[in-house]
Write an enzyme that holds these catalytic residues in place. Structure first.
Site, PDB file in Angstrom:
ATOM      1  N   HIS A 367       9.741  10.268  -8.821  1.00  0.00           N
ATOM      2  CA  HIS A 367      10.737   9.601  -7.991  1.00  0.00           C
ATOM      3  C   HIS A 367      11.625  10.647  -7.331  1.00  0.00           C
ATOM      4  O   HIS A 367      12.040  11.619  -7.979  1.00  0.00           O
ATOM      5  CB  HIS A 367      11.613   8.658  -8.817  1.00  0.00           C
ATOM      6  CG  HIS A 367      10.836   7.672  -9.621  1.00  0.00           C
ATOM      7  ND1 HIS A 367       9.892   6.840  -9.074  1.00  0.00           N
ATOM      8  CD2 HIS A 367      10.872   7.378 -10.954  1.00  0.00           C
ATOM      9  CE1 HIS A 367       9.375   6.078 -10.017  1.00  0.00           C
ATOM     10  NE2 HIS A 367       9.945   6.381 -11.164  1.00  0.00           N
ATOM     11  N   GLU A 384      16.089   6.978 -14.090  1.00  0.00           N
ATOM     12  CA  GLU A 384      15.827   5.812 -14.928  1.00  0.00           C
ATOM     13  C   GLU A 384      15.791   6.197 -16.394  1.00  0.00           C
ATOM     14  O   GLU A 384      15.577   7.366 -16.750  1.00  0.00           O
ATOM     15  CB  GLU A 384      14.501   5.156 -14.530  1.00  0.00           C
ATOM     16  CG  GLU A 384      13.286   6.060 -14.675  1.00  0.00           C
ATOM     17  CD  GLU A 384      12.044   5.478 -14.014  1.00  0.00           C
ATOM     18  OE1 GLU A 384      12.190   4.650 -13.089  1.00  0.00           O
ATOM     19  OE2 GLU A 384      10.927   5.859 -14.419  1.00  0.00           O
ATOM     20  N   HIS A 442       5.945  11.963 -14.447  1.00  0.00           N
ATOM     21  CA  HIS A 442       5.905  11.128 -15.644  1.00  0.00           C
ATOM     22  C   HIS A 442       4.847  10.040 -15.522  1.00  0.00           C
ATOM     23  O   HIS A 442       4.337   9.767 -14.422  1.00  0.00           O
ATOM     24  CB  HIS A 442       7.262  10.475 -15.897  1.00  0.00           C
ATOM     25  CG  HIS A 442       7.682   9.537 -14.796  1.00  0.00           C
ATOM     26  ND1 HIS A 442       8.287   9.970 -13.640  1.00  0.00           N
ATOM     27  CD2 HIS A 442       7.572   8.183 -14.664  1.00  0.00           C
ATOM     28  CE1 HIS A 442       8.548   8.936 -12.848  1.00  0.00           C
ATOM     29  NE2 HIS A 442       8.114   7.831 -13.446  1.00  0.00           N
ATOM     30  N   ARG A 462       3.139   8.361  -5.952  1.00  0.00           N
ATOM     31  CA  ARG A 462       2.000   8.401  -6.872  1.00  0.00           C
ATOM     32  C   ARG A 462       1.282   9.739  -6.708  1.00  0.00           C
ATOM     33  O   ARG A 462       0.856  10.110  -5.616  1.00  0.00           O
ATOM     34  CB  ARG A 462       1.066   7.232  -6.589  1.00  0.00           C
ATOM     35  CG  ARG A 462       0.034   6.979  -7.661  1.00  0.00           C
ATOM     36  CD  ARG A 462      -0.814   5.753  -7.333  1.00  0.00           C
ATOM     37  NE  ARG A 462      -0.014   4.532  -7.277  1.00  0.00           N
ATOM     38  CZ  ARG A 462       0.111   3.779  -6.194  1.00  0.00           C
ATOM     39  NH1 ARG A 462      -0.507   4.103  -5.078  1.00  0.00           N
ATOM     40  NH2 ARG A 462       0.848   2.684  -6.230  1.00  0.00           N
TER      41      ARG A 462
END
Length: 588
Positions: A367, A384, A442, A462
């Site tokens: 991200h 997050e 991740h 991605r």
């Protein structure tokens, strides 16, 4: 000791103030807070403080401290410190002058063995050997001179400070400072006129029929009887000069507007999530949490979301005004009133909370941060935190790099399908917490069910998808170039984002899961009742992990079951959560 609970003996005089009488304190032993509280608790730990330290417990220690300040100031080419005022000492022996006013000259002549302490509202003169008698002097004269002993020119309030510059019969001049996001209550004065001039910042004032914003150099006059409210909706302090004139200038000349008329919105809202049917999802949201998802495979439920890609909805069992309203529409209509002042720095609702059911492994992804995402994608970046609600034996996830790795090597390993060899592999179990900063490579492994708290963003790059095909038989799109633009090439470091050890308080075990600049999340294991004391700073989100509960605030009450999500608007209120349950509470 041997007293009734303190909470039973106070009188609530305002939403944030409880007043206690002298009879309560007369029966309490006069012991230092160190011995009666700090040395008795088992809920503290020692943290190394890296700074200079000096114990200032009497005037002699303070004199030593100020002498060091003078020496440092002299070494820097100046004569005084910013907090010490002017003095002249002539023909004196062993005389110390501590002048705490910068605009009041103190002159000492032909004196010996004296301490002179001068402040804005009182002067203390004593022989040095008896200087500490001030403690007894204050105690013996407390009733007659309470205004001088306990109240200085500067008054501290929840919203900021007020400093008296000058006061005489019929008028008063004060310097006021409002904290970022702070607000005074709506009120008027019957017998005085108020005039405000802004020194720094932007002062907002709500009047009965309009709102005004005052910048540096601007002023406004508030006449007697005019309802008004001062507030600061910026992220910088506001400083203004207040001049009061009239027959009564004390605070008793104040008429508050009834707070019950200021808001008619409910405080407590039950939410219905938006669902996502990504190919790696499972069926636990339907079978375990009984969610009415329309999909056979449901990968995610967006429990608290004002994101256009999947807003949650408000559930109103009585079919009222908010029944089935999208949470995005609700925030667009009522955002400033329900989000809290900390959210004002964002141009949209700042967080998104979801459940993720990974029956199969997710793609390896990254991200971006805010700066990159706003330019490239027109939305927030994404930081997050994951809380593991369920995990099959042997389940694992990838979080960051094992060691610092150049971008060229990351690219090569994506191309030759060895990217997972350099990733930090973490086996997980129920209750584990993992923070994923923006830029961290991740992936969630198969068999894991998590609660994810994140910035409100759907921006994901991605990197690697294990060669899988989508429902149309085509490889899913990769975003390698953008991912390499934002990837953190350093080794991942865990336990740097506010995760604490659990501790017991009342009927709950409490653990801070994450504390970062975007949100704070806390887990409660409740067996009985807990209370959450809220203010104007932020809303609260509550998600139920396990068990059943009743959530109530004021005269509003809702039952809560596993997997349900609730939104509580910002404001000064107390929230009660009763039952046997595990919950996560999130705020800004």
């Amino acid at each position: 000791r041997n007293l009734k609970p303190v909470s039973d003996q106070g009188r609530q005089v305002s939403p944030n103030t409880i007043r206690y009488g002298k009879e309560l304190f007369s029966g309490i032993e006069n012991v230092s807070i160190d011995k009666c509280l700090l040395e008795q608790t088992d809920r503290m730990s020692v943290v190394r403080l890296r700074c200079n330290w000096q114990d200032i417990s009497d005037f002699a220690a303070y004199e030593k401290y100020t002498k060091a300040l003078y020496e440092n100031a002299g070494a820097a080419g100046t004569n005084r410190t910013e907090t010490e005022g002017p003095e002249i000492i002539k023909n004196c022996r062993d005389v110390t002058v501590l002048n705490r006013t910068t605009d009041h000259l103190v002159v000492a002549n032909d004196l010996e063995n004296l301490l002179i302490v001068n402040t804005a509202d009182a002067t203390y003169i004593s022989s040095k050997e008896n200087a500490d008698d001030i403690r007894d002097i204050v105690q013996d004269n407390a009733e007659s001179y309470d205004a001088y002993f306990n109240y200085g020119p500067v008054g501290y309030r929840p919203w900021g400070t007020r400093e008296i510059i000058h006061k005489s019969p019929g008028y008063r001049v004060r310097r006021i400072m409002l904290y970022p996001g702070a607000s005074l209550s709506m009120h008027s004065h019957e017998k005085r006129n108020e005039n405000y001039s802004v020194v720094t910042g932007v002062l907002s004032i709500e009047l009965e029929n309009r709102q005004v914003k005052l910048h540096q150099g601007d002023g406004i006059n508030i006449l007697p009887g005019m309802m008004h409210r001062l507030y600061n909706d910026t992220d910088l302090p506001v400083i203004a000069i207040e001049v009061d004139t009239g027959a009564e200038i004390e605070e008793r000349d104040m008429v508050h507007r009834d707070s019950e008329t200021e808001s008619v919105l409910p405080s407590l809202y039950r939410l219905r999530p938006a669902y996502k049917d990504y190919l790696w999802g499972g069926d636990r949201l339907k079978t375990v949490y009984k969610k009415p998802t329309p999909y056979e495979i449901t990968a995610e439920s967006w429990e608290l979301s004002a994101h256009p890609a999947g807003p949650s909805q408000i559930v109103d069992a009585e079919g009222g005004e908010f029944s089935d309203m999208s949470f995005l529409e609700f925030i667009e209509k009522h955002g400033p009133e329900v989000m809290g002042w900390k959210s004002r720095i964002f141009d949209r609702f700042p967080i998104l909370i979801k459940f993720i059911d990974a029956k199969k492994s997710l793609s390896v992804q990254i991200h971006p941060d805010d700066d990159y995402a706003f330019v490239k994608e027109g939305e927030f970046g994404k930081n997050e935190v994951w809380y593991v609600m369920d995990a099959a034996p042997g389940s694992y996830l990838y979080c960051g790099l094992k060691q610092a790795t150049p971008k060229e090597e990351i690219r090569r390993r994506i191309e030759d399908h060895t990217i997972t060899d350099i990733l930090n592999k973490v086996e997980v179990k129920v209750g584990d917490v993992v923070f994923i900063p923006a830029g961290t490579i991740h992936a969630i492994g198969e068999g894991i069910f998590i609660c994810e708290i994140q910035q409100s963003s759907n921006c994901t790059y991605r990197v690697y998808d294990f060669g899988r095909l989508d429902k149309n038989g085509k490889p899913r799109e990769l975003h390698i170039e953008k991912a390499l633009d934002v990837v953190d090439t350093e080794a991942y470091e865990q336990n740097a984002y506010g995760l604490s050890e659990p501790y017991r308080e009342g009927d709950a075990t409490i653990q801070t899961l994450c504390r970062c600049k975007y949100f704070e999340s806390t887990k409660y294991i409740v067996d009985g009742e807990i209370t959450l004391k809220m203010d104007d700073a932020s809303f609260r989100s509550i998600v139920i992990l396990k068990g059943d509960a009743v959530i109530s605030t004021g005269d509003e009450s809702m039952t809560a079951a596993p997997g349900e999500s609730f939104f509580i608007s910002a404001g000064r209120k107390v929230v009660h959560i009763t039952g046997k349950c595990e919950i996560i509470v999130t705020n800004i």
